[in-house]
Design an enzyme around this catalytic site. Structure first.
Site, PDB file in Angstrom:
ATOM      1  CB  SER A  43     -42.595  37.742 -58.588  1.00  0.00           C
ATOM      2  OG  SER A  43     -40.800  36.856 -57.590  1.00  0.00           O
ATOM      3  CB  ILE A  44     -37.801  38.717 -60.646  1.00  0.00           C
ATOM      4  CG1 ILE A  44     -36.313  38.551 -61.768  1.00  0.00           C
ATOM      5  CG2 ILE A  44     -37.383  39.872 -60.389  1.00  0.00           C
ATOM      6  CD1 ILE A  44     -36.102  39.689 -62.072  1.00  0.00           C
ATOM      7  CE  LYS A  45     -37.243  41.206 -55.578  1.00  0.00           C
ATOM      8  NZ  LYS A  45     -36.233  41.655 -54.512  1.00  0.00           N
ATOM      9  CD  GLU A  46     -40.409  32.113 -58.552  1.00  0.00           C
ATOM     10  OE1 GLU A  46     -40.553  30.668 -58.851  1.00  0.00           O
ATOM     11  OE2 GLU A  46     -41.132  32.843 -58.441  1.00  0.00           O
ATOM     12  CB  ALA A  49     -35.394  32.926 -53.384  1.00  0.00           C
TER      13      ALA A  49
END
Ligand SMILES: Cc1ncc(COP(=O)(O)O)c(C=O)c1O
Length: 458
Positions: A43-46, A49
């Site tokens: 996902s894009i969320k890495e 993070a």
């Protein structure tokens, strides 16, 4: 091999952009999608993070051996857990219970502690996942609360990563940037960067029916949040990372159309992505449909379909929850291309002809219906069954003017309309004429639609 001396964290980003080939073929605008599910954790969320944690380490907020805490819908958790695995931190995640079991299992497999909280409580309720995460952060020694809703490093991660990457990949050769809005980090950070580089770019947020973000953007009023099933998009709070001033517009979608598009992205485009991506594509098509001239639209596809095998990609779950609608989002253009129809002009006649002329044409061309025009205007349809019945009953004779046999019970539909429109007219026993560029290109019948549905395994 020296260049490969790197960790999984170093290969986050640089995700490809492709053009949608089929699901948006009924709109003139070109829709491009950035495949963020191709990040190593899906996902894009890495991106956020890593940035949030590296900033926290720089500031001394996250210390060696510390515990990272987050209230996350899953994807940010995976990014944080990946970073924690590589750099040796502990993790605790708090998730609302509507999250898919795949996401929860995935985080537990990373060795994280996962706490599941009820979805249907207000954000300020002590049981909400925001409140529980906050409390844990206050009471766990040597911990760092990533706080993606209010920590502006979320937005800045996209300003430094997603925005420049998109600009470099595309040279800025697109007109509209669209993505779902949850914490707001993606739209605010990417949007801010793109606007600096491309003053004319339009930044358009995607929201889900039931969320309070779009109503506030459109009216300035705070409405009561309603529940929705889609994960990742929409809020019942106003996170600091949502910067409405970056957005030129917002488009609302609903659970059902988002899930159906998510399935179509897989079956028609081979794109295995999650529900918020389906939502973003539905919104991009809707946005394109109201544009006066075609544009190039770039859409973020946030995460992998892997996370939704028990829900969106489970036929039973889709049916049981009323999301299974075989014809939603199918356009007439899809029907014609599946049936190999609509390629020739339909044979028509003027109302100066006789019934006998029409019968000759019906026989010669082996067709059963003819549109009849009067001075260039469509008058209606002559259909073999009606002509036969009227001749048989003595209501008309072969020498009569054709206009006497014209059936005016017809509906003109555009090639870009949804199949829905055809089906509802056919059910009302109307003749359905398909129009493209002001020309009639096909007459659709019940059997055409049944053929289409059996072809598509509906
Ligand atoms: C699957 C998915 N889609 C969309 C979003 C929304 O992105 P953002 O939080 O940057 O607004 C998220 C964020 O959690 C997500 O997990």
């Amino acid at each position: 091999m020296k260049k490969f001396d790197r960790s999984v964290i170093d290969v986050i980003g640089n995700t490809p952009i492709i053009k949608l080939q089929k699901v948006a073929s009924h709109v003139e605008s070109e829709i491009y999608v950035k495949l963020e599910y191709m990040n190593p954790g899906g996902s894009i969320k890495e991106r956020i993070a890593v940035y949030i944690l590296e900033q926290a380490i720089k500031r001394g907020d996250l210390k060696p051996g510390g515990t990272i805490i987050e209230g996350t819908s899953g994807n940010t958790g995976v990014g944080l857990a990946m970073y924690a695995a590589v750099h040796g931190y502990k993790t605790i995640f708090v998730l609302p219970d509507k999250q898919s079991i795949e996401k929860i299992n995935n985080l537990r497999a990373f060795g994280a502690k996962v706490i599941v909280t009820p979805t249907n409580v207000a954000a300020d309720d002590p049981r909400s996942y925001y409140s529980v995460a906050q409390r844990l952060a206050e009471t766990t020694p040597n911990s760092f609360y990533a706080n993606q809703y209010y920590n502006l490093d979320n937005k800045m991660a996209h300003y430094h990563s997603t925005g420049p990457e998109i600009f470099e990949q595309t040279n800025g050769e697109f007109d509209v940037f669209m993505c779902g809005v949850g914490t707001g980090g993606t739209i605010s950070g990417t949007g801010m960067y793109l606007k600096e580089k491309m003053p004319n770019v339009k930044i358009v947020g995607v929201d889900i029916e039931g969320s309070i973000l779009l109503p506030f953007f459109k009216t300035g009023k705070v409405v009561e949040a309603k529940s929705y099933v889609l994960e990742g998009i929409g809020e019942d709070i106003f996170p600091d990372n949502v910067d409405f001033s970056v957005m030129d517009d917002m488009v609302e979608v609903n659970d059902k159309e988002s899930f159906i598009m998510t399935r179509q992205l897989l079956t028609r485009e081979g794109i295995y992505t999650g529900g918020s991506s389906g939502a973003a594509v539905v919104a991009a098509i809707r946005y394109a449909q109201q544009l006066k001239e075609p544009k190039k639209i770039l859409v973020i596809l946030n995460d992998s379909g892997n996370r939704y095998t028990g829900k969106i990609f489970n036929d039973e779950w889709m049916r049981n929850n009323g999301y299974w609608d075989n014809t939603l989002n199918v356009t007439i253009s899809d029907v014609l291309s599946t049936l190999g129809k609509g390629n020739d002009d339909v044979i028509s006649m003027s109302d100066e002809n006789t019934v006998s002329d029409a019968v000759k044409i019906l026989k010669q061309e082996n067709i059963s219906q003819i549109p009849i025009y009067s001075k260039g205007n469509l008058l209606g349809i002559v259909n073999e069954k009606n002509v036969l019945r009227s001749l048989f009953e003595g209501k008309i004779s072969l020498g009569d003017n054709i206009s006497i046999a014209v059936d005016r019970n017809f509906e003109l539909v555009n090639i870009n309309d949804l199949l829905d429109k055809v089906a509802s007219n056919l059910i009302q026993r109307k003749t359905v004429l398909v129009e493209k560029d002001d020309k009639i290109i096909e007459i659709l019948t019940d059997i055409d639609i049944l053929n289409f549905m059996s072809n598509r395994n509906f």
